[in-house]
Design a protein around this motif. Structure first.
Motif, short mmCIF file in Angstrom:
data_model
loop_
_atom_site.label_atom_id
_atom_site.label_comp_id
_atom_site.label_asym_id
_atom_site.label_seq_id
_atom_site.Cartn_x
_atom_site.Cartn_y
_atom_site.Cartn_z
N LYS A 92 0.83 -1.20 0.00
CA LYS A 92 0.00 0.00 0.00
C LYS A 92 0.87 1.26 0.00
O LYS A 92 1.80 1.39 0.79
CB LYS A 92 -0.87 0.05 1.27
CG LYS A 92 -1.95 -0.99 1.38
CD LYS A 92 -3.14 -0.80 0.48
CE LYS A 92 -3.85 0.53 0.53
NZ LYS A 92 -4.96 0.58 -0.47
N ALA A 97 -8.27 4.91 3.84
CA ALA A 97 -9.47 5.57 4.38
C ALA A 97 -9.30 7.08 4.30
O ALA A 97 -9.46 7.80 5.29
CB ALA A 97 -9.74 5.12 5.81
N ALA A 101 -9.97 6.27 -2.74
CA ALA A 101 -10.48 5.00 -3.30
C ALA A 101 -9.41 3.91 -3.40
O ALA A 101 -9.42 3.11 -4.34
CB ALA A 101 -11.14 5.24 -4.66
N GLY A 103 -8.93 1.15 -1.60
CA GLY A 103 -9.49 -0.21 -1.54
C GLY A 103 -10.16 -0.58 -2.85
O GLY A 103 -10.00 -1.69 -3.35
P1 ATP Z 1 -13.31 6.10 -0.98
O1 ATP Z 1 -12.53 7.22 -1.58
O2 ATP Z 1 -13.86 5.11 -2.00
O3 ATP Z 1 -14.30 6.54 0.06
P2 ATP Z 1 -11.22 5.63 0.87
O4 ATP Z 1 -9.98 6.04 0.15
O5 ATP Z 1 -11.83 6.66 1.75
O6 ATP Z 1 -12.28 5.17 -0.20
P3 ATP Z 1 -10.07 3.07 1.46
O7 ATP Z 1 -8.62 3.39 1.47
O8 ATP Z 1 -10.58 2.34 0.28
O9 ATP Z 1 -10.96 4.36 1.73
O10 ATP Z 1 -10.35 2.24 2.81
C1 ATP Z 1 -11.57 2.24 3.48
C2 ATP Z 1 -11.60 1.04 4.46
O11 ATP Z 1 -11.65 -0.15 3.71
C3 ATP Z 1 -10.39 0.97 5.36
O12 ATP Z 1 -10.75 1.35 6.65
C4 ATP Z 1 -9.94 -0.49 5.31
O13 ATP Z 1 -10.02 -1.16 6.56
C5 ATP Z 1 -10.89 -1.18 4.34
N1 ATP Z 1 -10.15 -1.89 3.26
C6 ATP Z 1 -10.47 -3.08 2.74
N2 ATP Z 1 -9.64 -3.43 1.76
C7 ATP Z 1 -8.74 -2.45 1.65
C8 ATP Z 1 -7.60 -2.26 0.81
N3 ATP Z 1 -7.23 -3.17 -0.10
N4 ATP Z 1 -6.92 -1.11 0.94
C9 ATP Z 1 -7.32 -0.17 1.85
N5 ATP Z 1 -8.35 -0.32 2.69
C10 ATP Z 1 -9.08 -1.44 2.59
#
Ligand code: ATP
Length: 304
Positions: A92, A97, A101, A103
């Motif tokens: 990563k 989070a 995006a 995940g």
């Molecule tokens: P979005 O912009 O779609 O709202 P985000 O960037 O805010 O997404 P992510 O980094 O995708 O958020 O992570 C959200 C949650 O998903 C995290 O708290 C984590 O525990 C969970 N998660 C599951 N799979 C993954 C992954 N491959 N990478 C990161 N987080 C993941």
């Protein structure tokens, strides 16, 4: 093919508007999505055992069903009755989070990887349909580039790429829960909506000033109220010469657009001293190779 390496690119929102709420509780959005040059790395390998094994460099991330990568792999394994397993190493770099995006990007890459590893011959559209079952942003992470995203994120219209510039991306240590941000947004009585149509015209006319002028995120005031550091990061970027600076998604990542590299570097240096900041990247737009269907890439053995 027995193994494959993939890059899963993160996105920012150049514009994020909410135009309504559906009866099932989902928000209807109008977002301008843009892929940036920050990516996670996935290494995927077929294994004999009938299981999915995930290893990551971040100890706090789930490595079972809770990880979108495992869910993407399982989805295709079950649909196609695949008995062989998959080992995945996920590195990563995209802030977690954080509104980028990460995940969803990893899940999209895992679907593409499975398509190649097991010669499933699914088209891009077929992969996007399956991606939507994993998350609203996954179909976009399969097409990538510049796009208008509507509905709950599943209606995608490709747009011209913005002109090149320097993009400074800063993730503070503070995080925001996407669910709470949307709940607080729902409770707001007055909202300032960004002008997404002006942004689209700016992209069509390749006018970076118009694009920067139309940037806006309806969720930003909600997250800033919880994490004031976001406002301070934006201020530093603007003082150092950014055309515009904004929070992406529900936060807390902030990005700034710079025309001059020296100014972007000065902003980066100043923000580096700030102990409240976890990650800083100076990057640019990432545009995927256009008109290259995934099936053709598969035949060539390329995974991206
Ligand atoms: P979005 O912009 O779609 O709202 P985000 O960037 O805010 O997404 P992510 O980094 O995708 O958020 O992570 C959200 C949650 O998903 C995290 O708290 C984590 O525990 C969970 N998660 C599951 N799979 C993954 C992954 N491959 N990478 C990161 N987080 C993941």
């Amino acid at each position: 093919m027995k193994q494959i390496k993939l890059k899963a690119y993160g996105k920012i929102n150049l514009g994020l508007d909410i135009i309504g709420k559906r009866e099932d509780g989902y928000h209807e959005v109008r977002m301008i999505m843009q892929t940036v040059g920050i990516y996670d790395r996935l290494y995927m390998e077929r294994i004999a055992e009938d299981r999915v094994l995930l290893e990551t460099n971040l100890p706090y991330l789930p490595t079972g069903e809770g990880n979108l990568v495992c869910r993407a792999v399982e989805l295709l394994r079950q649909e196609f009755g695949i008995r062989q397993g998959v080992f995945i190493r996920l590195q990563k770099f995209i802030p977690v989070a954080a509104g980028m995006a990460g995940g969803s990007a990893d899940a999209a890459a895992a679907l593409v990887g499975m398509n190649v590893l097991f010669r499933l011959r699914l088209s891009k559209e077929e992969l996007m349909k399956r991606g939507l079952r994993l998350g609203a942003d996954v179909p976009y992470c399969i097409i990538r580039g510049t796009a208008l995203s509507e509905g709950i994120g599943e209606k995608l219209t490709p747009l011209p790429a913005p002109p090149d510039c320097y993009v400074l991306i800063v993730k503070p240590k503070a995080s925001a829960s996407t669910r709470l941000v949307y709940e607080r947004y729902d409770a707001c009585t007055s909202v300032c909506h960004p002008d997404i149509d002006t942004m689209i015209r700016g992209l069509q006319q390749k006018d970076l000033s118009q694009i920067a002028g139309a940037m806006g995120n309806v969720l930003e005031p909600v997250t800033v109220a919880e994490c004031p550091v976001i406002g301070e990061i934006k201020q530093t970027m603007l003082e150092k010469g950014a055309l515009q600076a904004m929070m992406t998604g529900s936060g807390t990542t902030v990005f700034g657009l710079f025309q001059k590299e020296e100014e972007a570097e000065l902003a980066r240096e100043q923000l580096r001293q700030d102990m409240r900041i976890r990650q800083i990247y100076l990057t640019g737009w990432f545009q995927p190779p256009q008109h290259l269907p995934i099936r053709k890439q598969t035949a060539k053995g390329k995974g991206e």
